[in-house]
Design a protein around this motif. Structure first.
Motif, PDB file in Angstrom:
ATOM      1  N   TYR A   1      94.400  99.472  19.678  1.00  0.00           N
ATOM      2  CA  TYR A   1      94.938  98.884  18.446  1.00  0.00           C
ATOM      3  C   TYR A   1      95.814  97.669  18.753  1.00  0.00           C
ATOM      4  N   TRP A   2      96.623  97.782  19.799  1.00  0.00           N
ATOM      5  CA  TRP A   2      97.517  96.683  20.167  1.00  0.00           C
ATOM      6  C   TRP A   2      96.717  95.406  20.452  1.00  0.00           C
ATOM      7  N   THR A   3      95.659  95.562  21.190  1.00  0.00           N
ATOM      8  CA  THR A   3      94.812  94.408  21.513  1.00  0.00           C
ATOM      9  C   THR A   3      94.202  93.813  20.255  1.00  0.00           C
ATOM     10  N   ASP A   4      93.827  94.672  19.324  1.00  0.00           N
ATOM     11  CA  ASP A   4      93.147  94.201  18.104  1.00  0.00           C
ATOM     12  C   ASP A   4      94.104  93.567  17.103  1.00  0.00           C
ATOM     13  N   TYR A   5      95.348  94.037  17.038  1.00  0.00           N
ATOM     14  CA  TYR A   5      96.211  93.664  15.917  1.00  0.00           C
ATOM     15  C   TYR A   5      97.488  92.920  16.278  1.00  0.00           C
ATOM     16  N   ALA A   6      97.903  92.941  17.532  1.00  0.00           N
ATOM     17  CA  ALA A   6      99.251  92.468  17.846  1.00  0.00           C
ATOM     18  C   ALA A   6      99.350  90.973  18.116  1.00  0.00           C
ATOM     19  N   ALA A   7      98.242  90.237  18.175  1.00  0.00           N
ATOM     20  CA  ALA A   7      98.293  88.834  18.584  1.00  0.00           C
ATOM     21  C   ALA A   7      99.218  88.000  17.712  1.00  0.00           C
TER      22      ALA A   7
ATOM     23  N   PRO B   1      96.830  79.488  21.360  1.00  0.00           N
ATOM     24  CA  PRO B   1      97.328  80.572  20.510  1.00  0.00           C
ATOM     25  C   PRO B   1      98.059  81.625  21.334  1.00  0.00           C
ATOM     26  N   ALA B   2      99.128  82.137  20.775  1.00  0.00           N
ATOM     27  CA  ALA B   2      99.905  83.166  21.473  1.00  0.00           C
ATOM     28  C   ALA B   2      99.125  84.461  21.533  1.00  0.00           C
ATOM     29  N   GLY B   3      99.042  85.054  22.713  1.00  0.00           N
ATOM     30  CA  GLY B   3      98.383  86.337  22.860  1.00  0.00           C
ATOM     31  C   GLY B   3      99.380  87.464  22.749  1.00  0.00           C
ATOM     32  N   PRO B   4      98.911  88.676  22.586  1.00  0.00           N
ATOM     33  CA  PRO B   4      99.817  89.797  22.414  1.00  0.00           C
ATOM     34  C   PRO B   4     100.448  90.268  23.709  1.00  0.00           C
ATOM     35  N   GLY B   5      99.984  89.751  24.844  1.00  0.00           N
ATOM     36  CA  GLY B   5     100.453  90.303  26.099  1.00  0.00           C
ATOM     37  C   GLY B   5      99.803  91.646  26.346  1.00  0.00           C
ATOM     38  N   SER B   6     100.015  92.198  27.521  1.00  0.00           N
ATOM     39  CA  SER B   6      99.412  93.483  27.845  1.00  0.00           C
ATOM     40  C   SER B   6     100.119  94.594  27.075  1.00  0.00           C
ATOM     41  N   TRP B   7      99.382  95.638  26.794  1.00  0.00           N
ATOM     42  CA  TRP B   7      99.952  96.805  26.125  1.00  0.00           C
ATOM     43  C   TRP B   7     101.096  97.352  26.982  1.00  0.00           C
ATOM     44  N   PRO B   8     102.291  97.523  26.426  1.00  0.00           N
ATOM     45  CA  PRO B   8     103.435  97.952  27.233  1.00  0.00           C
ATOM     46  C   PRO B   8     103.393  99.410  27.652  1.00  0.00           C
ATOM     47  N   GLY B   9     102.468 100.175  27.121  1.00  0.00           N
ATOM     48  CA  GLY B   9     102.394 101.588  27.453  1.00  0.00           C
ATOM     49  C   GLY B   9     103.248 102.435  26.531  1.00  0.00           C
ATOM     50  N   LEU B  10     103.105 103.741  26.640  1.00  0.00           N
ATOM     51  CA  LEU B  10     103.865 104.649  25.789  1.00  0.00           C
ATOM     52  C   LEU B  10     105.350 104.567  26.101  1.00  0.00           C
ATOM     53  N   ALA B  11     106.148 104.636  25.046  1.00  0.00           N
ATOM     54  CA  ALA B  11     107.601 104.632  25.212  1.00  0.00           C
ATOM     55  C   ALA B  11     108.047 105.925  25.903  1.00  0.00           C
ATOM     56  N   PRO B  12     109.111 105.855  26.672  1.00  0.00           N
ATOM     57  CA  PRO B  12     109.598 107.063  27.349  1.00  0.00           C
ATOM     58  C   PRO B  12     110.226 108.040  26.370  1.00  0.00           C
ATOM     59  N   VAL B  13     110.331 109.270  26.789  1.00  0.00           N
ATOM     60  CA  VAL B  13     111.015 110.286  25.998  1.00  0.00           C
ATOM     61  C   VAL B  13     112.494 109.888  25.859  1.00  0.00           C
ATOM     62  N   PRO B  14     113.061 109.946  24.653  1.00  0.00           N
ATOM     63  CA  PRO B  14     114.476 109.591  24.496  1.00  0.00           C
ATOM     64  C   PRO B  14     115.369 110.420  25.401  1.00  0.00           C
ATOM     65  N   ALA B  15     116.424 109.783  25.873  1.00  0.00           N
ATOM     66  CA  ALA B  15     117.344 110.485  26.760  1.00  0.00           C
ATOM     67  C   ALA B  15     118.143 111.561  26.036  1.00  0.00           C
TER      68      ALA B  15
ATOM     69  N   ALA C   1     106.651  99.198  19.160  1.00  0.00           N
ATOM     70  CA  ALA C   1     105.327  98.710  19.540  1.00  0.00           C
ATOM     71  C   ALA C   1     104.263  99.746  19.210  1.00  0.00           C
ATOM     72  N   GLU C   2     104.568 101.011  19.435  1.00  0.00           N
ATOM     73  CA  GLU C   2     103.623 102.074  19.079  1.00  0.00           C
ATOM     74  C   GLU C   2     103.431 102.132  17.569  1.00  0.00           C
ATOM     75  N   HIS C   3     104.514 102.026  16.823  1.00  0.00           N
ATOM     76  CA  HIS C   3     104.415 102.039  15.363  1.00  0.00           C
ATOM     77  C   HIS C   3     103.541 100.886  14.872  1.00  0.00           C
TER      78      HIS C   3
ATOM     79  N   CYS D   1     100.260 101.542  12.789  1.00  0.00           N
ATOM     80  CA  CYS D   1     100.229 101.147  11.376  1.00  0.00           C
ATOM     81  C   CYS D   1     100.730  99.710  11.238  1.00  0.00           C
ATOM     82  N   PRO D   2      99.888  98.712  11.503  1.00  0.00           N
ATOM     83  CA  PRO D   2     100.328  97.313  11.432  1.00  0.00           C
ATOM     84  C   PRO D   2     100.901  96.921  10.074  1.00  0.00           C
ATOM     85  N   ASP D   3     100.416  97.547   8.998  1.00  0.00           N
ATOM     86  CA  ASP D   3     100.887  97.181   7.656  1.00  0.00           C
ATOM     87  C   ASP D   3     102.377  97.443   7.479  1.00  0.00           C
TER      88      ASP D   3
END
Length: 282
Positions: free
Chosen positions: A100-106, A128-142, A245-247, A251-253
């Motif tokens: 999804y990030w690749t498709d929608y984040a640009a 054109p600005a690219g979205p950059g690489s997917w940052p990966g899943l966020a870590p578990v909150p401390a 980033a995950e959100h 759900c890009p909208d």
């Protein structure tokens, strides 16, 4: 989608103390071969969630609030698509979100956030600005969870039920045959994110991951809306930005079509220390 026997056909003899309600088998392609959910005819009571969860879970049923929204569309009108829904466990949350990030984040990530520079040695900033690489899943909150995830879900459900007209335009209790909260949308073939994803089980894989990392629970479903309780939300700006980033991928909208139209501001206002997340798909 469900692999276990569906308890809804025998609901009348299950021993559950239910208010008047209806079984729903209506789908986009006509009646389904078995009920997909039960929901009450009248408004939810703030005590219903905990009571129905305790009574329904041993039978394989989980509660969710359903809303008709401002257009008064209840589950019979949701264009449910169980035949197009796979199994959430067959998908990997990281892979789903990366796609999804690749498709929608640009259009969302500015050149500097994508790693561009202006000294001639980095990516071309004239293009054109690219979205950059997917940052990966966020870590578990401390932080540790303040309370049990299901207690937190019941608390949010009670707050909503206490003033559902103000929150949602009305809400009713529903029971869905599912083993875990994250699977509820897939269990009914929910089509709310249809313009973003045709197979909601892929989004449910993400919800499963959020269950594990953030003690999230699906509390409300509408025609194209979802509210999730969060027992362990991000507590730092860094954690919130990583999850935002995950959100956005999920759900890009939420960002593209909702003020302030900025991912960093969204992280601060809608993610940081927030015990409920709301999603809407156009």
């Amino acid at each position: 989608m469900a692999t276990l026997p569906n308890p809804l056909p025998s609901l009348a003899t299950s021993g559950l103390d239910l208010p008047p309600g209806s079984l729903v088998d209506a789908t986009l392609d006509g009646p389904w071969h078995e009920p997909l959910l039960w929901y009450a005819d009248g408004p939810a009571d703030l005590r219903d969630w905990s009571r129905l969860r305790a009574a329904g879970r041993p039978l394989g049923l989980l509660p969710v609030l359903v809303t008709g929204g401002r257009r008064d569309q209840w589950p019979e009108e949701w264009d449910l698509c169980p035949d197009d829904t796979s199994y959430p466990g067959d998908h990997d949350a990281d892979e789903v979100l990366a796609g999804y990030w690749t498709d929608y984040a640009a259009d969302e990530v500015a050149p500097e956030k994508a790693g561009s520079d202006t000294d001639g040695t980095g990516p071309d900033t004239d293009g054109p600005a690219g979205p950059g690489s997917w940052p990966g899943l966020a870590p578990v909150p401390a932080r540790e969870a303040a309370e049990d995830a299901d207690v937190a879900a019941a608390g949010l459900a009670g707050v909503i039920a206490a003033d559902a007209d103000a929150w949602l335009g009305g809400a009713r209790m529903a029971l869905v045959p599912a083993r875990r909260s994250a699977d509820i949308p897939a269990a009914i073939g929910w089509s709310g994110p249809m313009n973003h994803e045709n197979d909601v089980a892929r989004l449910c894989a993400v919800l499963r991951s959020w269950e594990d990392r953030y003690d999230a629970r699906v509390v409300v479903l509408g025609f194209d809306t979802m509210i999730v309780s969060v027992g362990r939300p991000p507590a730092t700006a860094e954690e919130a930005r990583a999850l935002a980033a995950e959100h956005y991928a999920f759900c890009p909208d939420n960002i593209d079509q909702s003020p302030p139209y900025d991912l960093d501001v969204y992280a601060e206002k809608a993610v940081l220390n927030q015990e409920a997340w709301s999603f809407w798909w156009d």
